[in-house]
Design an enzyme around this catalytic site. Structure first.
Site, PDB file in Angstrom:
ATOM      1  N   ASP A 228       0.813  -1.209  -0.023  1.00  0.00           N
ATOM      2  CA  ASP A 228       0.005   0.052   0.211  1.00  0.00           C
ATOM      3  C   ASP A 228       0.842   1.342   0.102  1.00  0.00           C
ATOM      4  O   ASP A 228       1.832   1.378   0.708  1.00  0.00           O
ATOM      5  CB  ASP A 228      -0.815  -0.099   1.347  1.00  0.00           C
ATOM      6  CG  ASP A 228      -1.865   1.010   1.424  1.00  0.00           C
ATOM      7  OD1 ASP A 228      -2.726   1.144   0.270  1.00  0.00           O
ATOM      8  OD2 ASP A 228      -1.800   1.797   2.244  1.00  0.00           O
ATOM      9  N   GLU A 278      15.151 -15.037  -0.290  1.00  0.00           N
ATOM     10  CA  GLU A 278      15.643 -16.173   0.452  1.00  0.00           C
ATOM     11  C   GLU A 278      14.570 -17.048   0.831  1.00  0.00           C
ATOM     12  O   GLU A 278      15.169 -18.298   0.983  1.00  0.00           O
ATOM     13  CB  GLU A 278      15.875 -15.452   2.062  1.00  0.00           C
ATOM     14  CG  GLU A 278      16.860 -14.133   2.200  1.00  0.00           C
ATOM     15  CD  GLU A 278      17.037 -13.990   3.590  1.00  0.00           C
ATOM     16  OE1 GLU A 278      16.552 -14.547   4.572  1.00  0.00           O
ATOM     17  OE2 GLU A 278      17.501 -12.839   3.780  1.00  0.00           O
TER      18      GLU A 278
END
Length: 572
Positions: A228, A278
């Protein structure tokens, strides 16, 4: 959809008929469906949609043919701004259920082959967040205040705000607090409602906290985040005065804007990109970046930053052939120039639904909304016809596509909401001058004749639904082969089978269409859209796969594409 066959009767091409390798990264070509949780499906009958309600309707979404869902905020919140004021980023608001409910929903979605993107709100928190409450009780210059944008005021006694910035929702963007000893104190920045204080992203503690939040949800198995106000976060160091143009959209303005698109924001997302890498499974970041051009928006999706950025320039392009050609060219140039797919979108929870917006007779800037006294109210028949055609064009374009809940039903904006029912902060902060976003957030109709049209078994709904929505109900449309729902199902199925999200795009310069029409190829698919006033002749050797509305014939029996209609064709 055509003069000769219905959707149910028309033979569908098979995936084997046009094989093309699908990109490894799912988000590059995905069709993603936005769920606004409080308005999607209510599982407990209190009139507000929730996570169990979403779980109960996942089969409908799988059958629609989308690849992923994006959930607007469901995290703990006082709900001053429908969940975009978060007080705890690592829990579920009781209004929507529990973390256990979220885990069930996530597992059930994954079991159906649907990925799940969650909304993250990093520009600001709720004023009920423990950090902000601690800041209110701390002294100026303290560690606690340093997490937010607290500043001394101007004037002899600090009685004036630090600058003249205006809130996106209307009114000043600064609020003065009362210190613990009762004296008037510092001011804090809130680019949105006063209950939504902005974080200070120059503070390493803020960055570390959001790394923790990202890992919390990634460890639970989410497939990505819609971010957002991704163009916010970082503000100009000097906090200079700025007044947006009178006609500016609420989330944009002329460049440069000292609180949008500051260069430092990109370093935040470079850190986030490394964190996501990751994890296995191509986790994705999607930017809500309201910038004035596709070139500016594309900065958010450079190779070491985010993966997607909503193409808002496309969303607000008028239904006009020349304008469409320009924005499509600009989009491929801008996003392709940084190695990213374009992320097409026509509606979301912040804008007038495109089944109404495309037929408005007056301007409606983003965030202003449309209500009973608005000028140029839309023609619903014209709006739906154009919306079906525009969506037919959009879903043929290479790249990813976002759909907003209810657009597959052809839902229009709910315009005649009574004043006392409105809940958008924009309505209150502008004293009713702007209607805000409630009209696109009304709960969905699932079943004709049922209480709350099947949204809630008790008949409760947090916003009133128009009384004439029986015709839009999903169960009615499911039985009608010509319905908007079945149009979307067909478009999404063919999009997947023909790998349109990852195909090559080219303008169909060899096809004889007038300047008032658009013709392009996505792989071997020929797409023609007609925003013009006159019918367009279709190639005589083309086979119709799907059309957004009925086709016509000329006096010789040749197929014609009427105005405000689009068609997918195969030649040869």
């Amino acid at each position: 959809m055509t003069p000769e066959t219905s959707l149910a009767e028309r033979p569908a091409p098979t995936a084997a008929s046009h094989q093309r390798p699908v990109p490894r990264e799912w988000y590059r070509s995905a069709a993603i469906y936005q769920i606004y949780p409080r308005s999607f499906a209510d599982g407990d009958g209190n009139g507000v949609g929730d996570l169990p309600g979403i779980t109960s309707r996942l089969d409908d979404l799988r059958d629609l043919g989308i690849d992923a869902i994006w959930l607007s905020p469901f995290m703990t919140s006082p709900q001053k701004d429908a969940g975009y004021d978060v007080s705890d980023y690592c829990d579920v608001d009781p209004l929507f259920g529990t973390l256990a409910d979220f885990d069930v929903m996530l597992a059930e979605a994954h079991a159906r082959g649907l990925r799940v993107i969650v909304d993250l709100v990093p520009n600001h928190s709720s004023d009920q967040h423990v950090w902000f409450q601690a800041a209110l009780n701390a002294a100026p210059g303290s560690v606690e205040r340093g997490r937010y944008m607290f500043r001394d005021g101007k004037g002899e006694n600090g009685e004036l705000p630090p600058n003249n910035w205006e809130s996106v929702f209307g009114g000043p963007a600064w609020t003065r607090i009362t210190e613990a000893d009762g004296r008037p104190g510092q001011w804090y920045l809130h680019l949105f409602d006063s209950s939504q204080p902005d974080f200070d992203w120059a503070n390493p503690e803020v960055r570390a906290e959001f790394h923790r939040i990202l890992r919390f949800w990634l460890d639970r198995g989410v497939d990505g985040f819609r971010v957002d106000v991704a163009h916010g976060l970082v503000k100009h160091n000097e906090l200079p005065d700025y007044v947006p143009p009178v006609d500016a959209a609420s989330m944009g303005g002329a460049e440069p804007v000292p609180y949008w698109g500051q260069e430092g924001v990109h370093e935040v997302y470079r850190e986030w990109r490394k964190l996501l890498e990751e994890y296995d499974g191509d986790r994705a970041l999607c930017a809500e970046a309201w910038m004035p051009s596709t070139q500016e928006i594309a900065k958010w999706v450079r190779s070491d930053e985010m993966h997607q950025a909503f193409n808002f320039s496309f969303m607000y392009t008028e239904w006009d052939a020349s304008a469409l050609r320009s924005i499509i060219d600009e989009s491929f140039a801008a996003f392709g120039g940084v190695g990213a797919p374009s992320t097409w979108v026509l509606s979301n929870h912040d804008v007038v639904r495109h089944a109404s917006r495309l037929a408005l007779g007056a301007d409606s800037p983003q965030g202003h909304g449309v209500g009973p006294l608005s000028p140029g109210k839309p023609d619903p028949v014209l709006g739906l016809r154009r919306a079906r055609a525009y969506t037919t064009l959009m879903l043929a374009l290479p790249g990813s596509a976002y759909l907003y809940q209810g657009e597959e039903l052809g839902l229009p904006e709910a315009i005649e909401l009574p004043d006392e029912a409105r809940q958008d902060p924009t309505w209150f902060r502008t004293n009713g001058e702007r209607y805000g976003r409630d009209g696109c957030r009304v709960p969905l109709p699932w079943e004709a004749g049922a209480p709350a049209f099947g949204f809630s078994e008790t008949g409760k709904a947090w916003l009133p639904q128009p009384s004439d929505w029986d015709a839009y109900a999903r169960d009615v449309q499911a039985q009608d082969p010509e319905s908007t729902l079945n149009l979307y199902k067909t478009l999404l199925r063919l999009r997947r089978e023909l790998h349109l999200g990852s195909e090559e795009f080219a303008w169909a310069d060899d096809v004889d269409v007038p300047e008032t029409a658009v013709a392009f190829r996505s792989g071997r698919l020929l797409v023609i859209a007609n925003p013009g006033a006159q019918p367009v002749a279709l190639p005589s050797d083309a086979r119709v796969l799907v059309a957004s509305g009925p086709l016509a014939e000329d006096v010789d029996g040749d197929k014609m594409l009427p105005t405000d209609t689009a068609v997918w064709l195969l030649q040869g």
